[in-house]
Design a protein around this motif. Structure first.
Motif, PDB file in Angstrom:
ATOM      1  N   ILE A  29       0.856  -1.203   0.000  1.00  0.00           N
ATOM      2  CA  ILE A  29       0.000   0.000   0.000  1.00  0.00           C
ATOM      3  C   ILE A  29       0.886   1.244   0.000  1.00  0.00           C
ATOM      4  CG2 ILE A  29      -1.773   1.256   1.330  1.00  0.00           C
ATOM      5  CD1 ILE A  29      -2.244  -1.643   2.704  1.00  0.00           C
ATOM      6  N   VAL A  30       0.547   2.206  -0.858  1.00  0.00           N
ATOM      7  CA  VAL A  30       1.297   3.473  -0.877  1.00  0.00           C
ATOM      8  C   VAL A  30       0.356   4.592  -0.449  1.00  0.00           C
ATOM      9  CG1 VAL A  30       2.446   5.181  -2.356  1.00  0.00           C
ATOM     10  CG2 VAL A  30       2.872   2.725  -2.710  1.00  0.00           C
ATOM     11  N   ILE A  31       0.810   5.420   0.515  1.00  0.00           N
ATOM     12  CA  ILE A  31       0.021   6.604   0.898  1.00  0.00           C
ATOM     13  C   ILE A  31       0.732   7.821   0.316  1.00  0.00           C
ATOM     14  CG2 ILE A  31      -0.824   8.027   2.812  1.00  0.00           C
ATOM     15  CD1 ILE A  31      -0.912   5.567   4.558  1.00  0.00           C
ATOM     16  N   ILE A  32       0.000   8.568  -0.490  1.00  0.00           N
ATOM     17  CA  ILE A  32       0.598   9.735  -1.150  1.00  0.00           C
ATOM     18  C   ILE A  32      -0.429  10.865  -1.148  1.00  0.00           C
ATOM     19  CG2 ILE A  32      -0.121   8.966  -3.481  1.00  0.00           C
ATOM     20  CD1 ILE A  32       2.602  10.106  -4.477  1.00  0.00           C
ATOM     21  N   GLY A  33       0.018  12.113  -1.059  1.00  0.00           N
ATOM     22  CA  GLY A  33      -0.915  13.250  -1.083  1.00  0.00           C
ATOM     23  C   GLY A  33      -1.244  13.617  -2.522  1.00  0.00           C
ATOM     24  N   GLU A  34      -2.511  13.897  -2.763  1.00  0.00           N
ATOM     25  CA  GLU A  34      -2.890  14.341  -4.111  1.00  0.00           C
ATOM     26  C   GLU A  34      -2.500  15.819  -4.240  1.00  0.00           C
ATOM     27  OE1 GLU A  34      -7.076  14.603  -4.873  1.00  0.00           O
ATOM     28  OE2 GLU A  34      -6.836  13.527  -6.765  1.00  0.00           O
ATOM     29  N   GLY A  35      -2.059  16.245  -5.408  1.00  0.00           N
ATOM     30  CA  GLY A  35      -1.730  17.668  -5.586  1.00  0.00           C
ATOM     31  C   GLY A  35      -0.342  17.990  -5.081  1.00  0.00           C
ATOM     32  N   LYS A  36      -0.238  19.174  -4.435  1.00  0.00           N
ATOM     33  CA  LYS A  36       1.088  19.732  -4.154  1.00  0.00           C
ATOM     34  C   LYS A  36       1.821  19.135  -2.959  1.00  0.00           C
ATOM     35  CE  LYS A  36       0.252  24.442  -5.572  1.00  0.00           C
ATOM     36  NZ  LYS A  36       0.020  25.691  -4.938  1.00  0.00           N
ATOM     37  N   THR A  37       1.102  18.461  -2.063  1.00  0.00           N
ATOM     38  CA  THR A  37       1.780  18.103  -0.809  1.00  0.00           C
ATOM     39  C   THR A  37       1.168  16.908  -0.074  1.00  0.00           C
ATOM     40  OG1 THR A  37       2.505  19.019   1.332  1.00  0.00           O
ATOM     41  CG2 THR A  37       0.421  19.817   0.514  1.00  0.00           C
ATOM     42  N   PHE A  38       1.980  16.340   0.795  1.00  0.00           N
ATOM     43  CA  PHE A  38       1.520  15.371   1.795  1.00  0.00           C
ATOM     44  C   PHE A  38       0.764  16.204   2.845  1.00  0.00           C
ATOM     45  CE2 PHE A  38       2.208  11.885   4.908  1.00  0.00           C
ATOM     46  CZ  PHE A  38       2.077  10.797   4.062  1.00  0.00           C
ATOM     47  N   PRO A  39      -0.096  15.622   3.670  1.00  0.00           N
ATOM     48  CA  PRO A  39      -0.818  16.464   4.632  1.00  0.00           C
ATOM     49  C   PRO A  39       0.114  17.268   5.545  1.00  0.00           C
ATOM     50  CG  PRO A  39      -1.799  14.305   4.537  1.00  0.00           C
ATOM     51  CD  PRO A  39      -0.546  14.230   3.700  1.00  0.00           C
ATOM     52  N   CYS A  40      -0.289  18.535   5.793  1.00  0.00           N
ATOM     53  CA  CYS A  40       0.549  19.397   6.645  1.00  0.00           C
ATOM     54  C   CYS A  40       0.000  19.432   8.072  1.00  0.00           C
ATOM     55  CB  CYS A  40       0.670  20.796   6.060  1.00  0.00           C
ATOM     56  SG  CYS A  40      -0.866  21.679   6.018  1.00  0.00           S
ATOM     57  N   GLY A  41      -0.763  18.411   8.443  1.00  0.00           N
ATOM     58  CA  GLY A  41      -1.174  18.299   9.846  1.00  0.00           C
ATOM     59  C   GLY A  41      -2.677  18.236  10.023  1.00  0.00           C
ATOM     60  N   ALA A  42      -3.055  18.212  11.292  1.00  0.00           N
ATOM     61  CA  ALA A  42      -4.484  18.240  11.620  1.00  0.00           C
ATOM     62  C   ALA A  42      -5.030  19.598  11.209  1.00  0.00           C
ATOM     63  CB  ALA A  42      -4.651  18.037  13.112  1.00  0.00           C
ATOM     64  N   SER A  74       4.838   5.418   2.893  1.00  0.00           N
ATOM     65  CA  SER A  74       4.370   6.797   2.655  1.00  0.00           C
ATOM     66  C   SER A  74       5.314   7.431   1.643  1.00  0.00           C
ATOM     67  CB  SER A  74       4.305   7.602   3.948  1.00  0.00           C
ATOM     68  OG  SER A  74       5.519   7.536   4.617  1.00  0.00           O
ATOM     69  N   ALA A  75       4.725   8.057   0.644  1.00  0.00           N
ATOM     70  CA  ALA A  75       5.501   8.724  -0.409  1.00  0.00           C
ATOM     71  C   ALA A  75       5.266  10.215  -0.234  1.00  0.00           C
ATOM     72  CB  ALA A  75       5.022   8.248  -1.773  1.00  0.00           C
ATOM     73  N   ILE A  76       6.314  10.895   0.268  1.00  0.00           N
ATOM     74  CA  ILE A  76       6.139  12.287   0.721  1.00  0.00           C
ATOM     75  C   ILE A  76       6.662  13.273  -0.325  1.00  0.00           C
ATOM     76  CG2 ILE A  76       6.818  13.958   2.500  1.00  0.00           C
ATOM     77  CD1 ILE A  76       7.213  11.493   4.395  1.00  0.00           C
ATOM     78  N   HIS A  77       5.823  14.208  -0.703  1.00  0.00           N
ATOM     79  CA  HIS A  77       6.299  15.343  -1.491  1.00  0.00           C
ATOM     80  C   HIS A  77       5.696  16.595  -0.850  1.00  0.00           C
ATOM     81  CE1 HIS A  77       2.304  14.863  -2.957  1.00  0.00           C
ATOM     82  NE2 HIS A  77       2.394  15.855  -3.824  1.00  0.00           N
ATOM     83  N   ILE A 159       7.447  10.673  -7.901  1.00  0.00           N
ATOM     84  CA  ILE A 159       7.404  10.062  -6.567  1.00  0.00           C
ATOM     85  C   ILE A 159       6.477   8.836  -6.524  1.00  0.00           C
ATOM     86  CG2 ILE A 159       5.781  11.870  -5.781  1.00  0.00           C
ATOM     87  CD1 ILE A 159       8.197  10.606  -3.296  1.00  0.00           C
ATOM     88  N   LEU A 160       5.350   8.892  -7.248  1.00  0.00           N
ATOM     89  CA  LEU A 160       4.431   7.752  -7.207  1.00  0.00           C
ATOM     90  C   LEU A 160       5.065   6.538  -7.893  1.00  0.00           C
ATOM     91  CD1 LEU A 160       1.744   6.523  -6.451  1.00  0.00           C
ATOM     92  CD2 LEU A 160       0.758   7.447  -8.553  1.00  0.00           C
TER      93      LEU A 160
END
Ligand SMILES: C/C=C(\C)C(=O)SCCNC(=O)CCNC(=O)[C@H](O)C(C)(C)COP(=O)(O)OP(=O)(O)OC[C@H]1O[C@@H](n2cnc3c(N)ncnc32)[C@H](O)[C@@H]1OP(=O)(O)O
Length: 477
Positions: A29-42, A74-77, A159-160
């Motif tokens: 399983i790969v977790i990646i943020g859609e668009g410009k970034t990985f989540p920047c927090g709560a 996790s694939a972080i950008h 990155i993906l």
């Protein structure tokens, strides 16, 4: 709005991991943020609302990820911050784009990484690095994170695609050693020494703040207690911080810092439709504490200043004080001796107002006396070129009453610095009934150049604020 871990994002992750585990076709399983970034927090706006405690909460999402029977990568950008990084720490592997950044900025809003971040990060990076990141809110680039063992791979391509390739290599590998909750903290033996050193730094740099101390305590618990016990204690500490006045104020300040530059006046003029003029030179009137401090702010920003003080002895003293303030900056490595000399080279002292005939802006900082200020403004109106903005550092007097001493009330505004002006970040720009949008735009842009946190305040609001300040001071005393 940036990508944050709203309830529906948490729910999506939680369900997605469960579904992927139940699906025989899925092997990693790969977790990646859609668009410009990985989540920047709560979502900070979600705190204190029902959505923040609605299941699945972040820790439950993290447990589902860590306990997954299939490897999770996790694939972080972009940036993985706060809860975003906590999610990444629950994954079995972390890869990131070379230009990605990671960090725990919770301490900057009076909190700690309360989804097990203070207990997991030390197990990966070691205590010293974790204390630095968590208690000071330091963000690190991907290369540093890789060097400290937080990332397993740096990527410079798509990155993906790189995450998918990485996944094929780790399928079938044992996962237990990749689950941080099962690992020991690396440099546990040094915990007391590291704690004391970091605590001394925190007390110096973040004087009076509770969160940095709690951050350190929580990281220390990661060594002194079992994983589960340390997590329980982390929960207790964050709940205490979350309900405290410091985090409430810092969260307010987070949004205020971002909304203030987007000023809008009741007439519809705003930062988006009003062009500021460029201030190339300025005059400061009054060489007392405020005037000297304001002059320092300006020359440090490269704005040539004519400092006007009719008392020649006071002017001499102020020039020495200003030089001393800059010496302090050199000692603290905030500027070089050469930069100090450059600052002093653009500062001129004089005892007469007529030297201000050509400046673009004047900031008056004499003592709080309406008649005196009106007299000065009437003279400035005659001496200065027609385009010069005439500003007052007054904290209590009515800008309209000062402006009415001139024939250019549209070019009169309040530029209220807070003492010591060369340290305090806040600058309150007060507009009167006749202040033009162009003047507001110019003064706001000028404050931004000085590196100030800005507020555009209507005259009547300033008066309300003043009353509130007085009330708060009284309570404080
Ligand atoms: C427990 C606590 C947990 C688990 C947490 O995760 S607490 C949150 C931790 N994360 C943060 O504190 C990140 C805060 N954000 C930033 O540092 C910066 O916004 C950024 C580095 C992520 C991006 O900076 P930049 O590109 O300059 O953009 P802005 O700062 O201007 O932000 C853009 C808009 O997004 C809003 N924003 C940003 N972060 C959050 C957040 N965590 N929650 C809610 N809203 C957020 C920000 O207010 C801007 O909104 P607008 O002004 O455009 O309406």
């Amino acid at each position: 709005m940036l990508k944050v871990l709203h309830h529906h994002v948490r729910e999506g992750l939680f369900e997605g991991i469960k579904r992927a585990n139940a699906d025989e076709q899925v092997r990693a399983i790969v977790i990646i943020g859609e668009g410009k970034t990985f989540p920047c927090g709560a979502d900070i706006r979600e705190f204190h609302t029902h959505a923040s405690v609605k299941e699945p909460v972040l820790t439950a999402v993290g447990h589902t990820i860590e306990n997954s029977g299939k490897p999770v990568i996790s694939a972080i950008h972009g940036t993985a911050l706060g809860g975003g990084l906590e999610i990444a720490l629950c994954c079995h592997y972390r890869i990131a784009s070379e230009n990605a950044r990671i960090g725990f900025p919770e301490v900057l809003i009076g909190l700690l990484p309360g989804a097990e971040g203070t207990v997991r990060l030390p197990r990966l990076s070691g205590l010293a690095f974790a204390m630095d990141m968590i208690a000071f809110g330091k963000q690190v680039n991907a290369k540093d994170a890789f060097r400290h063992g937080i990332l397993d791979k740096l990527c410079n391509g798509n990155i993906l695609e790189e995450a998918k390739q990485f996944a094929t290599k780790v399928i079938g590998q044992p996962l237990d050693s990749r689950r941080l909750s099962r690992l020991d903290v690396k440099d546990a033996a040094n915990v007391d020494l590291l704690f004391e050193v970091a605590l001394a730094q925190v007390k110096r740099k973040s004087r009076g703040q509770i969160a940095p101390i709690y951050c350190l305590k929580s990281v220390r618990n990661s060594v002194r207690m079992s994983f589960d016990k340390a997590v329980e204690e982390e929960q207790r500490l964050i709940m205490e911080l979350m309900t405290g006045y410091q985090s409430t104020a810092l969260q307010y300040s987070f949004f205020a810092d971002r909304s203030a530059p987007k000023w809008r006046l009741p007439c519809g003029a705003s930062v988006h439709n009003t062009k500021p003029s460029r201030i190339e030179t300025a005059g400061v009137i009054g060489a007392g504490t405020m005037g000297s401090g304001i002059a320092v702010c300006l020359i440090r920003a490269g704005v040539p200043v004519i400092l006007v003080e009719k008392n020649k002895k006071m002017l001499e003293k102020a020039m020495k004080t200003i030089s001393g303030i800059l010496d302090g900056s050199v000692k603290l490595n905030r500027m070089t001796s050469e930069q100090k000399e450059q600052c002093l080279a653009i500062l001129k002292g004089t005892s007469t107002l007529d030297k201000l005939s050509n400046v673009d802006m004047v900031i008056e900082a004499v003592y709080e006396n309406l008649e005196l200020k009106r007299e000065i403004f009437a003279q400035l109106d005659k001496v200065c070129k027609p385009s010069t903005l005439l500003c007052s550092n007054t904290s209590t007097l009515d800008i309209d009453k000062i402006a009415s001493a001139t024939n250019r009330p549209d070019k009169v505004a309040g530029t209220h610095f807070f003492a010591p002006a060369f340290i305090m970040k806040l600058m309150e720009n007060v507009y009167g009934t006749k202040t033009s949008p162009a003047t507001v735009a110019t003064v706001m842009e000028f404050g931004r150049r000085l590196g100030k946190e800005l507020e555009a305040t209507k005259e009547e609001i300033k008066n309300i604020r003043l009353h509130l300040t007085v009330t708060f001071c009284t309570i404080d005393l």
